[in-house]
Motif scaffolding. Structure first.
Motif: not given
Length: 394
Positions: A14-18, A1-4, A8-12
């Motif tokens: 990347r997305f919201f910083k752009d 669960m920690s890996g998931i 997810m945090k990494k993708e969020f």
């Protein structure tokens, strides 16, 4: 669960910083969808509505005073004419040069009504001929109002007269060609513009933003080639390819016209449009493609990546769709100033040509404005190619 959760945090992040991608992905589709359906709802309400500042108008022969006293309080403009000019007015009404109705009353109409009231009806019952053009909203509205008034009057007299007896089908002066041209002019410009922008949207991002992704744009920029020549080469090559696609699409649509409007018109439909009409369509399509290609190239040059360029061109497609359905939904004034509006002018010009109701000046304004806007866009694209901040943005 920690890996998931980490992924997810990494993708969020990347997305919201752009911010540009986040805005175009989350908010822009909803805003555009709201605008489209609001616009279409208003447009459909107005599609068959008569022009507000044009009162219902009737050209009448032998109109009795009893009918006139009902029509004038209802807002009708009554024009008395002789029966000799009825054929000429019917021709004008059929060509939609007359936004009115034509009514022919028998000379002995009042005598029939008086005899009926006295219990000694005269036969056959008097017949009122009422001509209108169902393709003209003002004529159709005048027919509806007048028919309603006559029905009420006839009801109070227990039905002593007829309306369009034995000529019901001939009373609507809308011609088959007129019906076909109206259907074609409402649908075809939007379909054609959507096909054109779809072709451009599939080519432009790959040509410029794709070069950024592959790193080949740097090689092009360091060559002795002038940036203006690079921009012009990109635009012209994309235009040529898109134009080939546009020509094929246009031919396919023209060939499909008989099937679109029904089998009864298959023999006459292709004879509706002259060579001049078809040449004008091709010229409008070509200049529209040049403009769309230039706009898509600017968007592609502004984007940081191929994915971002594809995302940004999505709203361009929506804008083209909105401006292309304006001729179908709203009857705007046919003035040259409105033909300075890009995309709308091309769709409106196509609509006018297909409807066989156009001003050559408006077509000229459309073609020239498309070329001028494309030249301005080409100059802007050259400036973008000269900017390392734009071309190498990360």
């Amino acid at each position: 669960m920690s890996g998931i959760l980490t992924i997810m945090k990494k993708e969020f992040d990347r997305f919201f910083k752009d911010k540009r991608t986040a805005l175009s992905t989350i908010f822009l589709p909803g805003i555009i969808l709201y605008a489209i359906y609001s616009f279409m709802g208003t447009g459909f309400d107005n599609l068959f509505s008569p022009t507000a500042d044009i009162p219902p108008t009737a050209y009448v022969v032998n109109m009795p005073e009893s009918i006139r006293q009902m029509a004038e309080p209802a807002g009708f403009i009554i024009n008395d004419i002789s029966e000799a000019v009825v054929p000429e007015l019917k021709e004008q009404l059929a060509e939609r040069e007359l936004a009115a109705i034509i009514m022919v009353f028998p000379e002995d109409f009042d005598e029939h009504i008086a005899a009926f009231a006295a219990g000694t009806p005269m036969y056959p019952a008097p017949n009122i001929e009422l001509y209108a053009n169902s393709l003209d909203p003002n004529s159709n509205n005048a027919r509806w109002i007048m028919t309603s008034l006559l029905d009420v009057y006839r009801g109070t007299l227990a039905n002593p007269f007829d309306i369009n007896r034995d000529i019901f089908a001939e009373a609507d002066l809308a011609t088959e060609e007129g019906v076909a041209a109206t259907v074609i002019s409402m649908i075809l410009p939007m379909v054609l513009m959507m096909m054109l922008v779809s072709g451009v949207a599939g080519l432009a991002p790959e040509s410029i933003a794709g070069e950024k992704d592959r790193g080949t744009i740097a090689t092009l920029l360091v060559t002795p080639l002038k940036r203006s020549h690079l921009a012009l080469g990109k635009i012209l090559s994309l235009t040529a390819i898109s134009f080939l696609s546009g020509i094929v699409t246009t031919i396919a649509l023209i060939l499909s016209l008989p099937n679109m409007v029904g089998g009864d018109l298959e023999m006459n439909l292709m004879e509706m449009y002259s060579i001049t009409d078809l040449v004008m369509i091709v010229v409008v399509v070509l200049t529209a493609i040049i403009f769309l290609t230039t706009a898509a190239s600017l968007i592609s040059a502004f984007a940081k990546s191929l994915k971002e360029a594809t995302t940004y061109i999505g709203p361009l497609t929506i804008i083209v769709m909105i401006l292309s359905i304006v001729p179908m939904l709203i009857n705007l004034p046919d003035v040259p100033q409105l033909f300075l509006i890009p995309i709308y002018s091309s769709a409106q010009s196509m609509s006018g040509i297909f409807a066989m109701e156009y001003e050559p000046l408006n077509i000229l304004v459309t073609v020239v404005s498309n070329l001028v806007y494309s030249c301005i866009g080409g100059f802007a694209l050259t400036k973008m190619f000269n900017s390392e901040k734009v071309m190498f943005a990360k």
